[in-house]
Scaffold this active site. Structure first.
Site, short mmCIF file in Angstrom:
data_model
loop_
_atom_site.label_atom_id
_atom_site.label_comp_id
_atom_site.label_asym_id
_atom_site.label_seq_id
_atom_site.Cartn_x
_atom_site.Cartn_y
_atom_site.Cartn_z
N LYS A 31 19.43 25.21 56.68
CA LYS A 31 19.62 24.30 55.23
C LYS A 31 18.74 24.42 54.23
CE LYS A 31 22.27 20.95 56.10
NZ LYS A 31 22.04 19.49 57.10
N ARG A 101 18.55 14.80 55.38
CA ARG A 101 19.49 15.89 56.21
C ARG A 101 18.66 16.75 57.09
NH1 ARG A 101 21.81 19.29 51.23
NH2 ARG A 101 23.62 19.51 52.80
N GLY A 110 25.74 19.05 66.85
CA GLY A 110 25.23 17.87 67.52
C GLY A 110 24.01 17.25 66.95
N MET A 112 21.52 14.92 64.05
CA MET A 112 21.67 13.52 63.35
C MET A 112 22.52 13.66 62.35
SD MET A 112 18.78 11.58 61.32
CE MET A 112 19.39 12.00 59.86
N ARG A 351 25.57 28.71 53.83
CA ARG A 351 25.12 29.20 55.04
C ARG A 351 26.03 30.22 55.37
NH1 ARG A 351 26.52 24.13 58.66
NH2 ARG A 351 28.50 23.82 58.00
N HIS A 473 35.02 19.20 63.05
CA HIS A 473 34.42 19.60 64.07
C HIS A 473 35.10 20.45 65.11
CE1 HIS A 473 32.83 18.85 68.26
NE2 HIS A 473 31.70 19.03 67.84
N SER A 799 25.72 57.78 89.70
CA SER A 799 26.34 56.87 88.92
C SER A 799 26.05 55.68 89.46
CB SER A 799 28.19 57.01 88.87
OG SER A 799 28.59 55.88 88.60
N CYS A 866 28.97 52.62 86.43
CA CYS A 866 30.43 52.36 86.89
C CYS A 866 30.76 50.89 87.53
CB CYS A 866 31.02 53.32 87.62
SG CYS A 866 30.24 53.50 89.39
N TYR A 886 26.29 57.76 79.94
CA TYR A 886 27.56 56.75 79.70
C TYR A 886 27.60 55.71 80.61
CZ TYR A 886 29.36 58.60 84.47
OH TYR A 886 29.53 58.73 85.54
#
Ligand code: ADP
Ligand code: MG
Ligand code: MG
Length: 929
Positions: A31, A101, A110, A112, A351, A473, A799, A866, A886
């Protein structure tokens, strides 16, 4: 002696120039850094200053005290703010009021609550009355401040959920005694009384006086922000989002501007583009004559931002100008907060905006098309897993239409998180968790959500709220979690006590546990369970129900994938055992099969009978007889796959699982098998007994089967080569790669390789045609990785079978880990489930060693992976850094792997080169010897 420089703890912003900038997020928090940046690009921001995250770190390291230099720096910056805003903090004539803030590096819902109107007391409120000639406004601001401060800083708040809020209680009593229902009907005198009553409650319940001194208020509020960093909600949020506690929060202290100074004032929030769909439209909401949290809290329903054009064309135009300037400057979609004070527009926050995966992809691709960002930037902005949202199911439209015509449409809310979800209703986060733990699909239904609900939201498939807008929220958190969400569904009447909900004007009652369906793309809420349907991308690519040209979503996907393919250096293959799966994988962009498990074919049709006959056979002769029945079936299977995979390599693994997996285990099935094969039940039981193992995972399986029963390998390889020759004759290009599983010692591989080469020769001679092929092995035992140089003398490719390699490295059975592994993750004993994301430190080391040792013998040895990890982004990144050729994953994860591989290539451009260089260096060192 050189004087040590005093550390700078406070950064001013305001006027034309700020001391901070957007790059300083670690120090100033998100912020603070962005407030500074907005000042620097010339947007109007109320002046203020940021106390850095270092102060937070200091605070916790030093017994909750501040560095000694802080006070002086705060006072100096405050003086600058006073100068800029032409008002004085605590002044009896012209008081400056502040907001306090919190602001961490990453946005944290979450944390203040913001404190507004700080600096008010019995004296300054008089000045505010004189200045504005509006006693009602002044006392309303004052009583809000006392309540906020009393709650957030002094801690006067409900102890548990069932208690009423102490300040709300007083407010309600006041309204009752005056015979009114709305806050706005309270007079200045009423509000003044409320201030006194609030203060009395503080004195009464906490035994302390409300601090009248503005400076005490300021330091109290600052301490509360730093303390909130360690509150329960913040800790849970950090854990869920992987934010380290060391980061700390900054505190922003800023001059107040007032959106509640009358009808020419207001406040709002907006996104520069639609955060749910990604459409390039200005998207937001605002309220006239309102302050701060009024918009977000969902108490009054805000107006869509487009309405501002009619209400105040000048401000609207200015705001659009800011929107464009911000997007151009940040080159991203932003989320902004603004306030209009008596016709003047102020920016309070910006933001990078949270968005759905769906929107993230659209915005990134659109911005490339607009030439705002490069393709590379676009690829780096999209988390590979977000692609899931493009591939995610939607409701079957005809079924939904039918349900609607039957009157099942309950309500319509905001389309806050796209996708379709059906599930059982839970009315609390706690119940949602419980129901989900029992394997139910759950829709969490709340009037509105709060940070306490995150765990339940996480457990639910979908989230539905009655209140709150696109920035509430629920909407924010759902977007971040990638959940289906419908928010602000105003017509829902939810009764937590009775455990039921209704919708205005409908007589359907939905009780806890009943099914509902929510469409997060349209905002519809329906009673009952609806089947879901493939996404547009899937409809274009897989089911072919939709034409590419008809689907803008598909076009966005296709562009993105094209860019990813042009950048990645690793190939992406798929794990598939059937022609249809293989075809799907190709549609998703697979460039070959990395793992074809032959045993999956053993279960289809009559094959299982022949397999069982083979297992029951007493001798080689009997086994060969049964295998001869299997041969044509397997050959057919391989032909199907080779046809589909024309021109692409196909890695086929010889038989891997323990034989008892192919036998029935309960009495009824055993009897049935005995009848069909015409053998005594006892014979099957004896066989089962002889095959019984205490630890099948480490038992008679993998190449150990082929070593004991070479005829099995012979049959399988013959089926592969006959199929290969046959399909080659159809003018298709076949590239078979025979892969021997679970090799621990090179001698095992040698034995199997000899069989493969012998059979190949025979088949080619019989058929008069040759096919090029490779023989390689899976590296899935630690010993194989450690002796990879020996193995590479025989193997033509490796592999990494990271599922087994994880099991054998940890000494942990995947099938039995369910009982305790979750606890390991929860308590941070392991950072992640190692079967989901490759354990790079341990198992990964074996992959590195195996690759390096292998390539020290064969410089260009083809190496892939794999295991399930081949489609998990952090593991794909690791494979790229390790220099693998790969990754191979399930068909639906192929797009994710392609994007992850491109991102890895962008983030570690030198990885492949260095991985090769190392081996080259070793080689030349060897030569010198
Ligand atoms: P959050 O981090 O929860 O978004 P903010 O610090 O942005 O909290 O504050 C919440 C709201 O308080 C803002 O949306 C804004 O409306 C209001 N607010 C904060 N600072 C000021 C200020 N200086 N003047 C007026 N309103 C403010
Ligand atoms: Mg905010
Ligand atoms: Mg294995």
């Amino acid at each position: 002696m050189a004087k040590t420089k005093t550390p700078k703890y406070v950064y001013f912003f305001g006027g034309k120039k700020a001391e901070g900038k957007s790059e300083m997020k670690n120090l100033l928090g998100g912020k603070g850094a962005n407030l500074a940046e907005m000042v620097n690009i010339g947007l109007p921001v109320p002046a203020g200053f940021t106390v850095t995250t270092e102060v937070c770190t200091y605070y916790y390291a030093n017994n909750e005290t501040y560095p000694k230099e802080l006070k002086d720096q705060v006072l100096k910056s405050l003086a600058r703010v006073e100068k800029e805003m032409k008002a004085k903090f605590g002044d009896k004539k012209n008081p400056l009021l502040l907001s306090v803030r919190s602001g961490a590096r990453a946005s944290m819902p979450g944390m203040m609550d913001t404190i507004l109107n700080l600096g008010l007391n019995d004296e300054t409120v008089q000045a505010l009355i004189e200045k504005t000639d509006n006693p009602r406004f002044a006392y309303d601001s004052y009583r809000r401040f006392v309540a906020m401060y009393g709650d957030v800083v002094l801690g006067l708040r409900p102890v548990d959920k069932h208690d009423a809020d102490p300040f709300e209680e007083i407010l309600d009593k006041k309204k009752e005694s005056k015979g009114i229902t709305k806050d706005t009907d309270l007079t200045a005198e009423d509000l003044k009384e409320l201030v006194a009553e609030y203060k009395a409650a503080i004195k009464d319940k906490l035994g302390m006086d409300f601090p009248e001194n503005p400076m005490d208020q300021l330091w109290g509020a600052m301490g509360a922000v730093f303390s909130s960093w360690m509150n329960e909600r913040a800790i849970v949020y950090r854990r869920l989002n992987g934010i380290p506690a060391e980061w700390g929060t900054a505190v922003n202290i800023q001059s107040m501007v007032f959106g509640n100074m009358g009808e020419d004032s207001g406040t709002g929030v907006a996104f520069t583009r639609d955060p749910a769909s990604g459409e390039n439209v200005f998207y937001g909401e605002y309220l006239f004559n309102a302050q701060g949290e009024d918009v977000v809290a969902g108490i009054r329903t805000p107006l869509p931002i487009a309405d501002l054009k009619k209400d105040d064309a000048k401000v609207y135009k200015e705001l659009i100008g800011f929107r464009n300037a911000l997007e151009k400057h940040y080159k991203d979609m932003l989320d902004i907060e603004f306030t209009i004070q008596q016709g003047k527009l102020w920016m309070l926050q910006c933001r990078v905006g949270k968005r759905t995966g769906f929107a993230a992809i659209k915005i990134a691709v659109d911005m490339v098309r607009q030439k705002l960002i490069s393709k590379e930037t676009a690829l780096l902005r999209i988390e590979p897993d977000q692609l899931n949202q493009l591939l995610r199911p939607i409701f079957d439209l005809s079924e939904k239409a039918k349900a609607i015509s039957e009157g099942k449409l309950l309500a319509k809310g905001l389309n806050a998180g796209p996708g379709a979800a059906s599930g059982k209703v839970a009315f609390s986060a706690y119940d949602a968790e419980l129901m989900a733990a029992k394997g139910n699909k759950v829709i969490l239904v709340r009037i509105e959500t709060s940070p306490e609900d995150i765990k339940g939201m996480n457990a639910a498939d979908g989230i539905l709220t009655a209140r709150g807008g696109m920035t509430s929220h629920a909407a924010l958190v759902a977007r971040q979690m990638g959940k289906v969400c419908v928010a602000g569904c105003g017509s829902l009447q939810i009764d937590y006590k009775k455990g039921e909900m209704r919708s205005e004007g409908k007589d359907i009652v939905i009780k806890e546990g009943d099914y509902i369906s929510i469409d997060g793309t349209t905002g519809e809420v329906l009673a009952g369970e609806l089947t879901t349907k493939p996404s547009e991308v899937v409809q274009v690519l897989i089911t072919k129900e939709m034409k590419a040209a008809k689907s803008p979503v598909y076009k966005t996907y296709a562009d993105l994938m094209k860019w990813a393919d042009s950048i990645r250096t690793m190939k992406v293959r798929t794990n598939a055992d059937q022609p249809d799966q293989s075809a799907n994988a190709i549609a998703f962009g697979a460039e070959g099969i990395g793992l074809c498990r032959t045993e999956h074919m053993f279960f289809g049709g009559d094959r299982i009978l022949a397999v069982r006959e083979m297992i029951l056979a007493d001798d080689e002769e009997g086994r060969k007889k049964a295998l001869a029945k299997l041969l044509p079936l397997q050959r057919e299977d391989f032909e199907g796959i080779f046809r589909v995979m024309h021109d692409k390599p196909v890695t086929i693994r010889t038989l891997d699982p323990p034989l008892h997996e192919f036998l029935p285990h309960d009495a009824k099935d055993i009897k049935e098998m005995a009848d069909i094969l015409n053998v005594p039940v006892k014979k099957i039981k004896d066989k089962l007994e002889s095959l019984h193992e205490f630890n099948p995972m480490l038992g008679f399986r993998g190449c150990r089967l082929g070593v004991s029963y070479p005829e099995i390998t012979e049959m399988q390889v013959r089926a592969i080569f006959e199929a290969a020759v046959n399909v080659t004759k159809e003018r298709k290009k076949v590239l078979p790669e025979i892969m021997i599983p679970l090799v621990g010692h090179v001698n095992e591989l040698k034995l199997q390789e000899a069989i493969v080469r012998k059979v190949a020769k025979e088949v080619f001679a019989e058929k008069g045609k040759k096919v090029n092929y490779l023989v390689g092995t899976m590296i899935e035992l630690p010993r194989a990785a450690l002796t990879a140089d020996k193995i590479a003398e025989v193997a033509e490719f490796f592999s990494f079978g990271t599922n087994d390699l994880t099991q054998t490295t940890f000494g942990l059975s995947r099938d039995d880990a369910g009982g305790f592994l979750p606890r390991y993750i929860e308590n941070d004993i392991l950072p992640r489930d190692p079967f989901e994301a490759l354990d790079q430190e341990g198992v990964g080391q074996l992959v590195q060693i195996g690759t390096q040792k292998g390539r020290s013998v064969k410089e260009n040895l083809k190496v892939g992976i794999c295991g399930e990890h081949g489609g998990e982004p952090s593991s794909v990144d690791f494979c790229h850094r390790t220099g693998l050729d790969y990754v191979s994953c399930s068909p639906f994860r192929v797009p994710i792997a392609r994007l992850a591989a491109a991102r890895a290539a962008l983030l570690h451009p030198a990885a492949k080169k260095t991985a090769t260089k190392k081996t080259v260096a070793k080689k030349s060192a060897k030569k010198k010897k």
